[in-house]
Design a protein around this motif. Structure first.
Motif, PDB file in Angstrom:
ATOM      1  N   PRO A 163      -7.750 -33.748 -30.497  1.00 57.30           N
ATOM      2  CA  PRO A 163      -6.733 -34.384 -30.801  1.00 57.30           C
ATOM      3  C   PRO A 163      -6.874 -35.916 -30.435  1.00 57.30           C
ATOM      4  N   VAL A 164      -7.874 -36.562 -30.917  1.00 56.11           N
ATOM      5  CA  VAL A 164      -8.146 -38.025 -30.443  1.00 56.11           C
ATOM      6  C   VAL A 164      -8.797 -38.767 -31.582  1.00 56.11           C
ATOM      7  N   ARG A 165      -8.898 -40.018 -31.795  1.00 58.88           N
ATOM      8  CA  ARG A 165      -9.359 -40.734 -32.760  1.00 58.88           C
ATOM      9  C   ARG A 165     -10.807 -41.178 -31.974  1.00 58.88           C
ATOM     10  N   THR A 166     -11.859 -41.488 -32.732  1.00 57.75           N
ATOM     11  CA  THR A 166     -13.080 -42.218 -32.177  1.00 57.75           C
ATOM     12  C   THR A 166     -12.980 -43.253 -31.458  1.00 57.75           C
ATOM     13  N   GLY A 167     -11.726 -44.154 -31.877  1.00 57.82           N
ATOM     14  CA  GLY A 167     -11.897 -45.434 -31.185  1.00 57.82           C
ATOM     15  C   GLY A 167     -11.415 -45.349 -29.680  1.00 57.82           C
ATOM     16  N   ASP A 168     -10.697 -44.001 -29.404  1.00 55.04           N
ATOM     17  CA  ASP A 168     -10.397 -43.838 -28.009  1.00 55.04           C
ATOM     18  C   ASP A 168     -10.511 -42.143 -27.839  1.00 55.04           C
ATOM     19  N   ASN A 169     -11.455 -41.642 -27.336  1.00 56.63           N
ATOM     20  CA  ASN A 169     -11.579 -40.282 -27.055  1.00 56.63           C
ATOM     21  C   ASN A 169     -10.990 -39.710 -25.871  1.00 56.63           C
ATOM     22  N   ASP A 170     -10.276 -40.422 -25.416  1.00 58.92           N
ATOM     23  CA  ASP A 170      -9.591 -40.168 -24.086  1.00 58.92           C
ATOM     24  C   ASP A 170      -8.177 -39.997 -24.014  1.00 58.92           C
ATOM     25  N   HIS A 171      -7.611 -40.496 -24.896  1.00 59.82           N
ATOM     26  CA  HIS A 171      -5.864 -40.488 -25.159  1.00 59.82           C
ATOM     27  C   HIS A 171      -5.876 -39.695 -26.514  1.00 59.82           C
ATOM     28  N   PRO A 172      -5.115 -38.507 -26.258  1.00 58.04           N
ATOM     29  CA  PRO A 172      -4.539 -37.938 -27.715  1.00 58.04           C
ATOM     30  C   PRO A 172      -3.667 -38.399 -28.280  1.00 58.04           C
ATOM     31  N   ASP A 173      -3.590 -38.544 -29.538  1.00 57.21           N
ATOM     32  CA  ASP A 173      -2.766 -38.952 -30.350  1.00 57.21           C
ATOM     33  C   ASP A 173      -1.943 -37.640 -31.172  1.00 57.21           C
ATOM     34  N   GLU A 174      -2.098 -36.529 -30.736  1.00 58.20           N
ATOM     35  CA  GLU A 174      -1.419 -35.268 -31.067  1.00 58.20           C
ATOM     36  C   GLU A 174      -0.983 -34.429 -30.011  1.00 58.20           C
ATOM     37  N   ILE A 175       0.199 -33.797 -29.903  1.00 55.76           N
ATOM     38  CA  ILE A 175       0.524 -32.861 -29.141  1.00 55.76           C
ATOM     39  C   ILE A 175       0.511 -31.752 -29.946  1.00 55.76           C
ATOM     40  N   ARG A 176      -0.354 -30.248 -29.291  1.00 55.49           N
ATOM     41  CA  ARG A 176      -0.585 -29.368 -30.212  1.00 55.49           C
ATOM     42  C   ARG A 176       0.054 -28.083 -29.220  1.00 55.49           C
ATOM     43  N   ILE A 177       0.830 -27.259 -29.814  1.00 55.84           N
ATOM     44  CA  ILE A 177       1.217 -25.970 -29.196  1.00 55.84           C
ATOM     45  C   ILE A 177       0.838 -24.835 -29.788  1.00 55.84           C
ATOM     46  N   ASP A 178       0.348 -23.820 -29.306  1.00 53.27           N
ATOM     47  CA  ASP A 178       0.070 -22.489 -29.818  1.00 53.27           C
ATOM     48  C   ASP A 178       0.964 -21.529 -29.405  1.00 53.27           C
ATOM     49  N   LEU A 179       1.615 -20.681 -30.158  1.00 53.30           N
ATOM     50  CA  LEU A 179       2.474 -19.750 -29.902  1.00 53.30           C
ATOM     51  C   LEU A 179       1.756 -18.450 -30.337  1.00 53.30           C
ATOM     52  N   ASP A 180       1.283 -17.838 -28.904  1.00 50.59           N
ATOM     53  CA  ASP A 180       0.321 -16.621 -29.245  1.00 50.59           C
ATOM     54  C   ASP A 180       1.350 -15.326 -28.803  1.00 50.59           C
ATOM     55  N   PRO A 181       1.671 -14.587 -29.901  1.00 52.04           N
ATOM     56  CA  PRO A 181       2.489 -13.099 -29.699  1.00 52.04           C
ATOM     57  C   PRO A 181       1.567 -12.290 -28.865  1.00 52.04           C
ATOM     58  N   GLN A 182       2.333 -11.672 -28.173  1.00 51.12           N
ATOM     59  CA  GLN A 182       1.174 -10.575 -27.354  1.00 51.12           C
ATOM     60  C   GLN A 182       1.559  -9.345 -28.317  1.00 51.12           C
ATOM     61  N   PRO A 183       0.879  -8.138 -27.806  1.00 48.32           N
ATOM     62  CA  PRO A 183       1.064  -6.918 -28.516  1.00 48.32           C
ATOM     63  C   PRO A 183       2.697  -6.537 -28.453  1.00 48.32           C
ATOM     64  N   GLY A 184       3.273  -6.071 -29.677  1.00 52.20           N
ATOM     65  CA  GLY A 184       4.636  -5.814 -29.692  1.00 52.20           C
ATOM     66  C   GLY A 184       5.377  -6.449 -30.189  1.00 52.20           C
TER      67      GLY A 184
END
Length: 363
Positions: free
Chosen positions: A129-150
């Motif tokens: 979630p970064v650009r090559t000009g600055d690989n330490d400061h993300p330019d995207e928030i990414r959230i994974d919604l992971d359903p459990q069994p059921g």
């Protein structure tokens, strides 16, 4: 089918690039009850059909390649270091891992690079979630919604809509896509101002607020034994060196599913199993790319980070990091709650006696 194909892709200044695809008839996804086998040539054709939006999500970012040998039923592995034989026109960028180790990682800026990666057995592309000009400061928030069994997909959609409300209230513009499996990914473009740890804290702030609003549906519990049948809001996808499948990328799962961007209205209209290497090109032609403007107006992370800070004031602190990440200040004990013996751990989450043991080893 021929033993090899020569694929042509647009190159810089109108000069085409050629990529050799060997064993084009090799099966990547075996046939299922829903469709026939998908070959290496089929994969290359799919990647060509979705090249514009796929490359838009990959370009100018470090990319980890999820590769297979002998199709998805064979060996599956990740390439972080550039594989041998990288064409001279494929560039790299230096990245730092949680351990402090640094090495170059591939950058996939054009269709020819995508096709070369497919020739090397790549199925899923995992951009940072970064650009090559600055690989330490993300330019995207990414959230994974992971359903459990059921839980079913409709439950994930409900959680995603709740997350959308929380993110909008925090000043973010959320975009959604299928994972290619049972879950949903929610992204937002942000100004690359905060470092990974601070962005992770912002994500935890969002996740905890969603958990407060939907306590019976979602959870931030890191340990599976504490999640029950709730949907896990995976805050650790915001940790350095954690990546999610790229938009429009196929997945290493039966049937050739694809992680597909949707509008929020479409989220109710299509099930993730319908969107595959076979069906997505027509879907894209009909609907276009709803993520084309993902980075048109990056937001600030401040509103989400303020949720974290408010929780800290309430006495809520750090959450668990992935097991291969260095131990972090304030992190809870890295032991399953059911196996934890309280007197064996101090308030900082360190095992009692570990300090003395490490000092003895150093001596």
């Amino acid at each position: 089918m021929a033993d090899a194909l020569t694929l042509t892709a647009p190159g810089p200044e109108g000069q085409p690039r050629e990529v050799r695809l060997t064993s084009p008839g090799k099966v990547v996804w075996p046939a299922t009850e829903h469709g026939g086998a998908i070959t290496k040539a089929d994969l290359a054709a799919y990647l060509t059909a979705v090249a514009e939006p796929l490359v838009r999500g990959l370009a100018d970012r470090p990319v980890t390649l999820q590769r297979v040998r002998d199709g998805i039923e064979g060996e599956i592995f990740y390439s972080k270091n550039p594989p041998k034989g990288v064409p001279e026109w494929v560039r790299t960028t230096m990245v730092t891992y949680p351990s402090g180790r640094r090495h170059p990682q591939l950058v996939v800026d054009e269709l020819a690079g995508v096709l070369w990666a497919a020739q090397m057995g790549t199925v899923t592309f995992h951009p940072w979630p970064v650009r090559t000009g600055d690989n330490d400061h993300p330019d995207e928030i990414r959230i994974d919604l992971d359903p459990q069994p059921g839980r079913v997909y409709a439950d994930v959609v409900e959680a995603a809509r709740g997350l959308r409300e929380v993110m909008v209230e925090a000043g973010l513009t959320p975009f959604v896509k299928t994972t290619g499996s049972r879950g949903v990914h929610v992204f937002a473009a942000v100004a690359p101002r905060l470092e990974f740890l601070e962005v992770r804290h912002a994500v935890i702030g969002l996740a905890r607020e969603l958990e407060r609003r939907m306590p019976d549906l979602v959870t931030t519990a890191w340990w599976k034994e504490e999640r029950g049948e709730r949907i896990f809001v995976d805050f650790n996808q915001a940790t350095r060196d954690r990546t999610l499948a790229a938009a429009w990328s196929p997945r290493v799962l039966p049937g050739g599913p694809v992680s597909v961007p949707l509008t929020w209205d479409q989220l109710d209209e299509v099930g993730p199993g319908e969107l595959t290497v076979r069906t997505v090109p027509a879907w894209l032609r009909e609907h276009g790319d709803p993520w084309a403007d993902l980075h048109a107006a990056p937001a600030q992370v401040d509103g989400a980070h303020a949720l974290w800070e408010a929780d800290v004031e309430r006495g809520l602190g750090e959450l668990s990091f992935p097991p291969d990440h260095p131990k972090m200040p304030g992190e809870p004990p890295r032991v399953q709650p059911s196996k934890k013996v309280a007197e064996h751990w101090d308030e900082q989450g360190n095992r009692v006696g570990d300090g003395e043991r490490r000092q003895a080893e150093a001596d």
